[in-house]
Scaffold this active site. Structure first.
Site, PDB file in Angstrom:
ATOM      1  CG  ASP A 339      -1.553 -15.003  16.109  1.00 43.28           C
ATOM      2  OD1 ASP A 339      -2.131 -14.005  15.658  1.00 43.28           O
ATOM      3  OD2 ASP A 339      -0.417 -15.366  15.738  1.00 43.28           O
ATOM      4  CD  GLU A 368      -5.270 -13.930  13.129  1.00 47.60           C
ATOM      5  OE1 GLU A 368      -5.305 -12.814  12.606  1.00 47.60           O
ATOM      6  OE2 GLU A 368      -4.204 -14.493  13.444  1.00 47.60           O
TER       7      GLU A 368
END
Ligand code: CA
Length: 655
Positions: A339, A368
């Site tokens: 994340d 990400e």
């Protein structure tokens, strides 16, 4: 010990430890294990170099009740504190309490508990070996040709009655075979097996904060991006959160079931921030150390959630490496989705990849490549998308291809290629090439990236929707005016054809293959089941959608031309063909990557009209056309013109 600041004074009873900088904190040589159980004694260790005192407390229960024992821990010169308690403590619970600047920081289970009580407030003393399901020692991940990622939330996947699954919202939902909808369609793990996905990516499944584990009968929902204990499974996904062993055993059963059914497991890891700072285990152990600060001393907030962790500090880096390795060895996890990876530094990500590959050369690592706010490190040190080429073996999500297809992140009502809007072709081509440098792609016309950002095509995650933002059907409804149900399906399938014929790694959100919607909700992180639950009866109603997704997966699995592992091969074999507005056509030529098919032609038509496209003359077999896909063939075509039906893809090959 280096760097112990000259100031070492006596303050009351306790010695004070201060250091000139975080880099001067003494660190232990060994690992960060905090509790080591044996039947005769249990050893405790806590890294807390700035603590003046540390107390260990033992409890009978995971919450409530008074401590049965309080033990003062002893400091070692490497900044760790130690205590050994004799006797068999199996089944008991513990906390640490750190004193600094004359104040007790509050009890916590440490930063590295491997088992916890309900709601994660106390560590649990258990023998981890007793949590292994039968056959665990022989558990092995399957070998697969391709990588196809399926992103799911435990509750979404099984909570609806029509799932036919008994253990709804639990890890073990994925162990149930033979589950069916009322209409007879397979659900659960049988469904995943039929679909053919290789990697099941589960949304945060470490222990997180927001769901109250003491109230399993009250419907509660959260994605889980609010970490509490990074190295323990979440209690609300177990059948008994009060039993510390249940969540561990059941997580392993889930992994084992996936492996036995030909799939691997990817864990969504959120090391970039914690639920809060003051109450976090990090802050209660070594205040300040694990979080970045701005130059004015305020807390940095690269996560947009109130804080940002400091992977560039030695012990945070080591913590992340050790955590990843722990999930691989104890739980047999096969991959990790980071994340807000852009908050972490490149050095840490490369170290994680190296260490993880020592345990499993096939480990899958992606994340990400962005942050919510600019993190407090120079951009060229951060694991951002633009720097992915400097992180071999690590992939990042491509917002370039996603938004070229569906429209910009900033406005759910704007469309792009799927809505017939010209100008997105180059961005789509960039995504199809896997974000590598390709001589036919004009980077000045790519939406977000002005330079290629991967060194190899498998460093790009190809996708059009994930748990964030609207799901694909909702986005299409919101952005393409006057869309009929038939055309919604056509555009959905066209979108995924682009995703699956990309040289990047394809990724879908759970339920898209049965035309899932979320009733238009943009951010469903805490929405009720009525929004988030997958309605499996859609599969009964639209078997053709499932069949198409399955066909795309089969196409990739059987044809290495769609997943060339080397950028030079892609540049050699992937050729874009001239095409009209809002059409992207390409050829994978000359038995690309040893493919049995000589030339493969893919034409993606985003127009609401038939598109005439010129192709190299020849005799072709058709495998996809007019919203259908069948590798056994849908007819043949001779000549140099292909007419592609509105809002659909055509795929042809020559022998
Ligand atoms: Ca929890």
């Amino acid at each position: 010990m280096t760097g112990l600041f000259a100031f070492t004074s006596f303050l009351g009873f306790a010695q004070k430890y201060e250091f000139a900088s975080f880099a001067d904190y003494p660190t232990p040589a060994g690992d960060l294990t905090e509790m080591t159980y044996s039947p005769g004694q249990t050893d405790f260790q806590l890294w807390a170099p700035t603590a003046e005192k540390v107390e260990l407390r033992l409890y009978k229960a995971g919450m409530g009740g008074k401590a049965t024992k309080t033990v003062g821990m002893k400091r070692a010169s490497d900044g760790t504190w130690h205590a050994t308690v004799k006797g068999n403590l199996d089944g008991q619970f513990y906390t640490f309490n750190v004193r600094k600047d004359g104040k007790w920081l509050g009890e916590c289970p440490g930063i590295n508990a491997h088992a916890v009580g309900v709601n994660g407030h106390r560590g649990a003393i258990i023998d981890l070996d007793t949590t292994d399901p039968a056959g665990w020692a022989n558990d092995k991940a399957p070998r697969r040709n391709d990588i196809v990622i399926y992103e799911m939330h435990h509750r979404d996947f099984s909570i609806a009655d029509c799932s036919g699954i008994e253990q709804k919202g639990k890890f073990v939902a994925l162990t149930e075979r033979g589950t069916r909808t009322p209409g007879g369609s397979a659900t659960g793990i049988d469904h995943l097996r039929d679909l053919g996905v290789t990697h099941v990516h589960i949304l945060p499944s470490y222990d997180y904060f927001t769901v109250d584990e003491t109230r399993p009968d009250v419907p509660q929902y959260n994605w889980g991006y609010d970490p509490l204990n990074y190295n323990v499974p979440e209690g609300s996904y177990s059948t008994n959160a009060a039993d510390p062993k249940a969540r561990i055993r059941e997580f392993k059963q889930m992994v084992q079931a996936l492996h036995q059914n030909g799939m691997k497991l990817v864990l969504d890891v959120v090391y970039n921030h914690t639920m809060d700072i003051e109450g976090s285990n990090f802050h209660r152990t070594v205040p300040g150390y694990f979080f970045r600060q701005r130059s004015d001393g305020s807390w940095a907030n690269g996560s947009g959630c109130g804080n940002e962790t400091a992977s560039d500090h030695e012990m945070m880096r080591r913590y992340m490496v050790e955590s990843v390795k722990y999930w691989m060895t104890e739980y047999h996890v096969d991959g990790f989705r980071f994340d807000l990876m852009g908050i972490h530094d490149i050095e840490t990500m490369n170290l994680i990849r190296q260490e993880a590959q020592k345990l499993n050369p096939d480990v899958l690592i992606y994340g990400e490549g962005w942050a919510a706010e600019a993190p407090q490190l120079p951009n060229d040190e951060l694991a951002m998308k633009a720097n992915v080429y400097r992180m071999p073996g690590i992939a990042a999500f491509s917002d370039d291809i996603r938004d070229a297809l569906r429209g910009p992140f900033s406005d759910d009502h704007k469309t792009a290629f799927l809505g017939g809007l010209p100008g997105n072709e180059e961005s789509l081509k960039f995504g199809i090439a896997g974000a590598i440098a390709h001589p036919q792609i004009d980077m000045t016309r790519v939406n977000y990236s002005k330079e290629p950002w991967t060194a190899q095509p498998h460093q790009m995650i190809s996708y059009v929707s994930c748990h964030d933002d609207m799901c694909l059907t909702d986005r299409l409804r919101a952005s393409v005016p006057n869309l009929s149900e038939t055309d919604l399906i056509r555009l959905d399938l066209l979108a995924q054809t682009a995703v699956f014929t990309s040289q990047g790694i394809p990724f879908i959100q759970a339920g898209e293959e049965v035309l899932r919607d979320k009733k238009g909700v943009h951010n469903s992180y805490n929405s009720p089941d009525s929004i988030n639950a997958i309605d499996w009866t859609r599969k009964d109603a639209h078997p053709e959608v499932f069949d198409y997704y399955r066909g795309l997966i089969q196409l990739r699995n059987e044809h290495p031309a769609f997943r060339m592992l080397d950028a030079d091969l892609v540049r050699q074999h992937l050729e874009f063909l001239p095409a009209p507005d809002c059409v992207v056509a390409f050829r994978l030529k000359d038995h690309a990557a040893g493919d049995q098919w000589q030339d493969i032609i893919v034409v993606l038509n985003g127009n609401n009209a038939t598109a005439e496209t010129f192709i190299p003359g020849g005799h072709y077999e058709i495998v996809a056309q007019d919203a259908r896909i069948d590798l056994n063939g849908l007819g043949s075509l001779t000549g140099n013109v292909v007419n592609v039906a509105p809002r659909s893809a055509t795929i042809l090959y020559s022998k």
